[in-house]
Design a protein around this motif. Structure first.
Motif, short mmCIF file in Angstrom:
data_model
loop_
_atom_site.label_atom_id
_atom_site.label_comp_id
_atom_site.label_asym_id
_atom_site.label_seq_id
_atom_site.Cartn_x
_atom_site.Cartn_y
_atom_site.Cartn_z
N PHE A 44 24.04 36.40 37.67
CA PHE A 44 22.65 36.02 37.92
C PHE A 44 22.19 36.65 39.22
O PHE A 44 22.99 36.86 40.14
CB PHE A 44 22.53 34.50 38.05
N SER A 56 19.14 37.36 34.70
CA SER A 56 20.54 37.48 34.29
C SER A 56 20.93 38.93 34.43
O SER A 56 20.12 39.82 34.20
CB SER A 56 20.71 37.05 32.83
N THR A 221 41.18 37.12 41.35
CA THR A 221 42.53 36.77 40.93
C THR A 221 42.93 37.73 39.82
O THR A 221 42.13 38.05 38.94
CB THR A 221 42.62 35.30 40.48
N TYR A 237 39.96 38.90 37.33
CA TYR A 237 38.68 38.20 37.32
C TYR A 237 38.19 38.09 38.76
O TYR A 237 38.94 37.69 39.65
CB TYR A 237 38.81 36.79 36.72
N LEU A 239 34.98 36.67 41.22
CA LEU A 239 33.75 35.92 41.41
C LEU A 239 33.15 36.37 42.73
O LEU A 239 33.77 36.25 43.79
CB LEU A 239 34.05 34.41 41.45
N GLN A 252 22.90 36.22 44.57
CA GLN A 252 23.55 36.89 43.45
C GLN A 252 24.91 36.24 43.17
O GLN A 252 25.67 35.96 44.09
CB GLN A 252 23.76 38.37 43.74
N LEU A 253 25.17 36.01 41.92
CA LEU A 253 26.48 35.55 41.49
C LEU A 253 26.97 36.50 40.41
O LEU A 253 26.25 36.78 39.45
CB LEU A 253 26.40 34.13 40.92
N ASN A 255 30.22 37.44 37.81
CA ASN A 255 31.52 37.19 37.18
C ASN A 255 32.00 38.51 36.62
O ASN A 255 31.34 39.08 35.75
CB ASN A 255 31.38 36.20 36.03
N LEU A 256 33.10 38.96 37.09
CA LEU A 256 33.54 40.30 36.73
C LEU A 256 34.94 40.26 36.13
O LEU A 256 35.86 39.72 36.73
CB LEU A 256 33.54 41.17 38.00
N LEU A 257 35.06 40.82 34.95
CA LEU A 257 36.38 40.98 34.33
C LEU A 257 36.72 42.46 34.31
O LEU A 257 35.93 43.27 33.80
CB LEU A 257 36.36 40.45 32.90
#
Lengths: 265, 346
Positions: A44, A56, A221, A237, A239, A252-253, A255-257
């Protein structure tokens, strides 16, 4: 769509590589590691200079990573460069769909400050120089904004060897002092107009800021599987959270894989 | 069990509420749309003082016309009427879904489109006319049977403003140049400064520019000073007639700021639009509309602004639609006549 296919392909190649290399059981510790990574971000974003609306984000990240351990494993140097491109979407109108690019350079020096159970669990602490540049664009600069931070962060990393070939790492970094570059109050001023062809002037002209004004953290992590003496693969992952307590706030948030494959030497 | 908790936490993070993370955003209802637009103008628009607009009193007038059940059509009308009070054609309301937009104070600009015909100039008043491949709005020629060069500048936009040097080199032996800036829709101030520089007979302060930088209507950053500058290998210092109309706007008017500091330049035509400022980023409304507005003020060295006034010509003349139908361009004819009567140039 093409980018998603690339992610899937990369994951498949990684799993094939696991089978090819997972025959060896004894591993030699290598001091250097170089890898490439590829990942998917979903998050986001709100940038009041860009828009009053909430967005988003979806994007794809790719990058390079290098890590060096000194012979006794006491000191660790690591650096990585990544580039991410993606879309910003508000729920109000498809027409407002925008694009962003995000570049990161990190250079960290960490020192081992403790270990447990004969190095099965190791804790490193240190500092990191981080530069991050994010550019937001709607309709070929009809609306644009950027945020660039350059500065130092504190970082801790914890390594845990589950089994000889399996390792988990978690790290947390918090920027403490940054040079922050952003557009002015009204998005555009004479400085931006005069330097529109001189990007470096725009992204490196900023004001010092600390955690009082710019609060951010990156928590990552990841799981590493050693394929052989020369290769390992990694799933991660991350954050990432940023918040600028400015007249025009930026939040800004992410989530990264990501998955990566690394060569050790 | 631990794995399950981890997966749940991970899923929550991925799907966590956008509003929780980012905070509130404007709601999609007529009241909120009005309030969002009004407040954004109040906090960022640059010309309330210059144009003498009482934004607070306008809120009282127009907000009362909006309520939660106001139709989309009526809301469009209310917001259009609200911004019309600014009389600033850099202020525009867009509805991309319905492919429509409303430009504040644009009535005369729109009318002037019908009072100029470039093809008429080319066919009736020029011996020849040449386009510049890379500069779509820059062309030149020679006035028919006169020792007068002609340059058309329709925008400060193109790949290479240095092309003006080649034009001046071609036209430099003529006794005068008519620089036609009618229907000049603006563009990049720097482009215009480069063009104007080939006519520069001095280097001095032309104007200052300031950008609004705070919530107070009079909050501006420190002024940036802009000076005229001689450009090109040589300057054309013989008489220059600049033709303007109501649609000579924005960077076109800034180019004219430079030109009018030069002693040999005369403006003939209609008063220009009076809209100098750079425009904001396009701003977004929760109902899918968008808008933009002025964010700067340009001041002459004496501290006065031409925003809302425009460049008043030295010689006033304008075409009518009937003139265009009759294939007469009274403005260029007046320029040719002026050069003959004032300088004996024929």
């Amino acid at each position: 769509m093409i980018n998603k296919k690339i992610v899937v392909l990369f994951a498949l190649l990684s799993s094939i590589t696991i089978k090819i290399f997972s025959q060896s059981n004894t591993l030699k510790v290598q001091k250097n590691q170089f890898g490439i990574f590829y990942g998917y971000n979903q998050g986001f974003l709100k940038d009041h200079i860009f828009s009053d609306l909430n967005y988003s984000t979806k994007g794809l990240k790719r990058g390079l990573h290098y890590r060096h351990l000194n012979p006794n494993g006491k000191n660790m140097f690591e650096t990585n460069f990544s580039l991410e491109g993606g879309k910003l979407k508000t729920e109000y109108a498809d027409y407002f769909k925008s694009a962003y690019i995000l570049a990161n350079i990190n250079i960290a020096f960490l020192r081992k400050i403790g270990n447990v159970d004969n190095n099965k669990l190791k804790l490193y602490l240190g500092g990191k120089f981080k530069t991050q540049i994010q550019y937001l664009d709607w309709n070929d600069q009809n609306t644009f904004s950027y945020i660039a931070t350059h500065g130092v962060a504190l970082q801790s990393s914890l390594f845990y060897h589950l089994k000889p070939k399996h390792k988990i790492e978690t790290s947390l970094s918090i920027p403490v002092y940054q040079l922050l570059a952003r557009p002015p109050y009204n998005g555009i001023d004479n400085f931006i107009t005069e330097n529109e062809d001189n990007i470096s002037e725009l992204i490196f002209t900023g004001k010092p800021t600390t955690v009082n004004n710019y609060l951010a953290f990156t928590w990552a992590t990841n799981y590493t599987y050693e394929l052989s003496n020369r290769f390992n693969i990694n799933l991660s992952y991350t954050l990432n959270y940023e918040r600028l307590f400015d007249e025009h706030k930026f939040i800004q948030l992410q989530n990264l894989l990501t998955s990566s494959i690394n060569y050790k030497f | 069990m631990k794995n399950s908790i981890f997966l749940v936490v991970l899923a929550l993070i991925f799907t966590s509420c956008k509003k929780l993370v980012l905070g509130d955003e404007p709601q999609n209802n007529p009241n909120a749309v009005f309030e969002t637009l009004w407040t954004d103008f109040d906090e960022h628009y640059s010309l309330f003082e210059v144009r003498g607009t009482n934004w607070n009193s306008l809120k009282k007038v127009y907000q009362s016309q909006v309520n939660i059940t106001t139709s989309k059509t009526l809301l469009w009308s209310v917001l259009s009427n609200l911004i019309e009070n600014l009389d600033d054609s850099h202020t525009v309301l867009y509805d991309e879904n319905d492919s429509k937009f409303y430009i504040s104070g644009y009535k005369y600009n729109e009318q002037s489109k019908l009072e100029f015909d470039k093809s008429l100039v080319i066919s009736n008043y020029l011996d020849y006319h040449k386009e510049i491949a890379t500069e779509k709005k820059l062309s030149y020629g020679k006035v028919k049977n006169k020792d007068i060069g002609y340059i058309y500048l329709g925008a400060e936009a193109g790949e290479n403003p240095n092309k003006i040097d080649e034009i001046i080199d071609t036209l430099k032996n003529h006794k005068a140049i008519i620089l036609d800036m009618r229907q000049n829709i603006g563009g990049d101030d720097k482009y215009g400064k480069r063009i104007a520089g080939v006519f520069a007979d001095n280097e001095k302060l032309v104007f200052t520019s300031q950008t609004r930088n705070g919530k107070g209507h009079n909050d501006f950053d420190s002024p940036t000073k802009y000076y005229s500058k001689k450009q090109g290998d040589e300057q054309f210092l013989k008489p220059v007639i600049v033709l303007t109309d109501r649609r000579t706007i924005s960077a076109g008017e800034v180019t004219l700021l430079y030109l009018k500091t030069y002693n040999q330049v005369i403006q003939i035509g209609d008063t220009t639009a009076g809209d100098f400022s750079d425009v904001s980023n396009r701003k977004f409304l929760p109902n899918g509309w968008s808008y933009q507005y002025s964010i700067k003020k340009y001041l002459l060295p004496n501290g006065k602004s031409l925003d809302g006034i425009g460049h008043i010509p030295d010689v006033y003349v304008k075409n009518t639609q009937a003139d265009m139908v009759a294939k007469n361009d009274k403005v260029i004819e007046k320029a040719i006549d002026y050069l003959w009567k004032t300088y004996g140039i024929k």
